[in-house]
Design a protein around this motif. Sequence first.
Motif, mmCIF file in Angstrom:
data_model
loop_
_atom_site.group_PDB
_atom_site.id
_atom_site.type_symbol
_atom_site.label_atom_id
_atom_site.label_comp_id
_atom_site.label_asym_id
_atom_site.label_seq_id
_atom_site.Cartn_x
_atom_site.Cartn_y
_atom_site.Cartn_z
ATOM 1 N N ALA A 96 0.881 -1.319 0.021
ATOM 2 C CA ALA A 96 -0.010 0.014 0.010
ATOM 3 C C ALA A 96 0.948 1.350 0.098
ATOM 4 O O ALA A 96 0.479 2.140 -0.684
ATOM 5 N N THR A 99 1.912 2.222 -3.748
ATOM 6 C CA THR A 99 1.182 2.470 -4.663
ATOM 7 C C THR A 99 0.251 3.690 -4.493
ATOM 8 O O THR A 99 0.181 4.162 -3.467
ATOM 9 N N GLY A 100 -0.497 4.043 -5.556
ATOM 10 C CA GLY A 100 -1.306 5.183 -5.336
ATOM 11 C C GLY A 100 -0.463 6.225 -5.196
ATOM 12 O O GLY A 100 0.405 6.383 -5.612
ATOM 13 N N LYS A 101 -1.270 7.423 -4.839
ATOM 14 C CA LYS A 101 -0.596 8.683 -4.651
ATOM 15 C C LYS A 101 0.637 8.707 -3.548
ATOM 16 O O LYS A 101 1.599 9.147 -3.662
ATOM 17 N N PRO A 176 -0.462 3.339 -15.230
ATOM 18 C CA PRO A 176 -0.809 4.060 -14.107
ATOM 19 C C PRO A 176 -2.289 3.597 -13.566
ATOM 20 O O PRO A 176 -2.337 3.566 -12.320
ATOM 21 N N ASP A 177 -3.269 3.198 -14.591
ATOM 22 C CA ASP A 177 -4.537 2.836 -13.947
ATOM 23 C C ASP A 177 -4.609 1.648 -13.405
ATOM 24 O O ASP A 177 -5.536 1.003 -12.705
ATOM 25 N N GLU A 178 -3.514 0.725 -13.513
ATOM 26 C CA GLU A 178 -3.504 -0.740 -12.811
ATOM 27 C C GLU A 178 -3.068 -0.543 -11.422
ATOM 28 O O GLU A 178 -3.146 -1.714 -10.702
ATOM 29 N N VAL A 179 -2.287 0.270 -11.156
ATOM 30 C CA VAL A 179 -1.569 0.398 -9.735
ATOM 31 C C VAL A 179 -2.256 0.980 -8.773
ATOM 32 O O VAL A 179 -2.412 2.187 -8.781
ATOM 33 N N ASP A 180 -3.128 0.123 -8.059
ATOM 34 C CA ASP A 180 -4.126 0.746 -7.129
ATOM 35 C C ASP A 180 -4.275 -0.330 -6.033
ATOM 36 O O ASP A 180 -3.430 -1.252 -5.991
ATOM 37 N N ALA A 181 -5.173 -0.064 -5.179
ATOM 38 C CA ALA A 181 -4.943 -0.976 -3.917
ATOM 39 C C ALA A 181 -5.570 -2.385 -4.338
ATOM 40 O O ALA A 181 -4.632 -3.123 -3.317
ATOM 41 N N GLY A 182 -6.196 -2.649 -5.386
ATOM 42 C CA GLY A 182 -6.396 -4.122 -5.494
ATOM 43 C C GLY A 182 -5.053 -4.850 -5.906
ATOM 44 O O GLY A 182 -4.780 -6.097 -5.413
#
Length: 201
Positions: A96, A99-101, A176-182
Motif C-alpha cells: 500500500a 502504490t497510489g498517490k 498507471p491505472d492498474e497500480v491501485d489498492a487491488g
Amino acid sequence: MTESAARRGRPRDASRDRALLDATLAVLGESGYGGLTTAAVAARAGVSTATLYRRWPSKEFLVVDAAAAYSHELTAPADTGTLEGDLRALLRDKAASMTGKEGGVLRSLIAEGGHNAALADALTKAFVLPVRLRMEEIVQRAVDRGEIVPVEHADLLGDLVIGPMMSRFFLTPLPPDEVDAGLAAETADRLLPFLIRAIGG
C-alpha cells in the motif's frame, strides 16, 4: 508572566501539525521534492510560513517528518496470532505504501535521496528500519509460538519484503491505472508463500 512569554509557552496545536504534514504529502505528490516549497505547503494547510518554520527549520526536516508519520501509520505492528497472518499484514502494508498517490510521493523522495545523503538517511530510518524491526518481531513471535525454529539474521528478512515490492512497483513499467489498492493486495498475497518458505514456515 509577560504576554510574549505566555505565547512561547503555549503548547503546539497537534491538528495544525497534522494539517501541515498532510499538505506536505499533497504538494510532494503534485510537484515532487524539487518543486515543493514551504510557501506552497503553508498555503495548502491554510497557515503562514512563520507558523511552519516555528515547527520545522527547513524543507528537508518537514519532508522527513511527513514521510515518517505516513510510514508509521502503514507499518503499525499487528499481532494476528499466526506467522501467515502477520506476514500478510506486513506485505499488504508495504504494498500500500508503494502504490497510489503515496507511492508517487515515496518514488519522488527516493529519487531525490540519490543525491541528498541526509534525505536518504532519513528515508532509511523512516521506511526501511521499521520494516526490518517489524519483521524481527514477527519472527520472534512465531518462534515463541513454536511455528518455526529460530532464524539467523532475522533483520535481513525485512529486505525480502522491501526488495520485491520496489522491483514490482518502482522498477517494472506498469500502466498507471492498474497500480491501485487491488493490485497492491494481490501482489502482497502472491509474495506471501515465498516469504513463508524463506522463513521456514
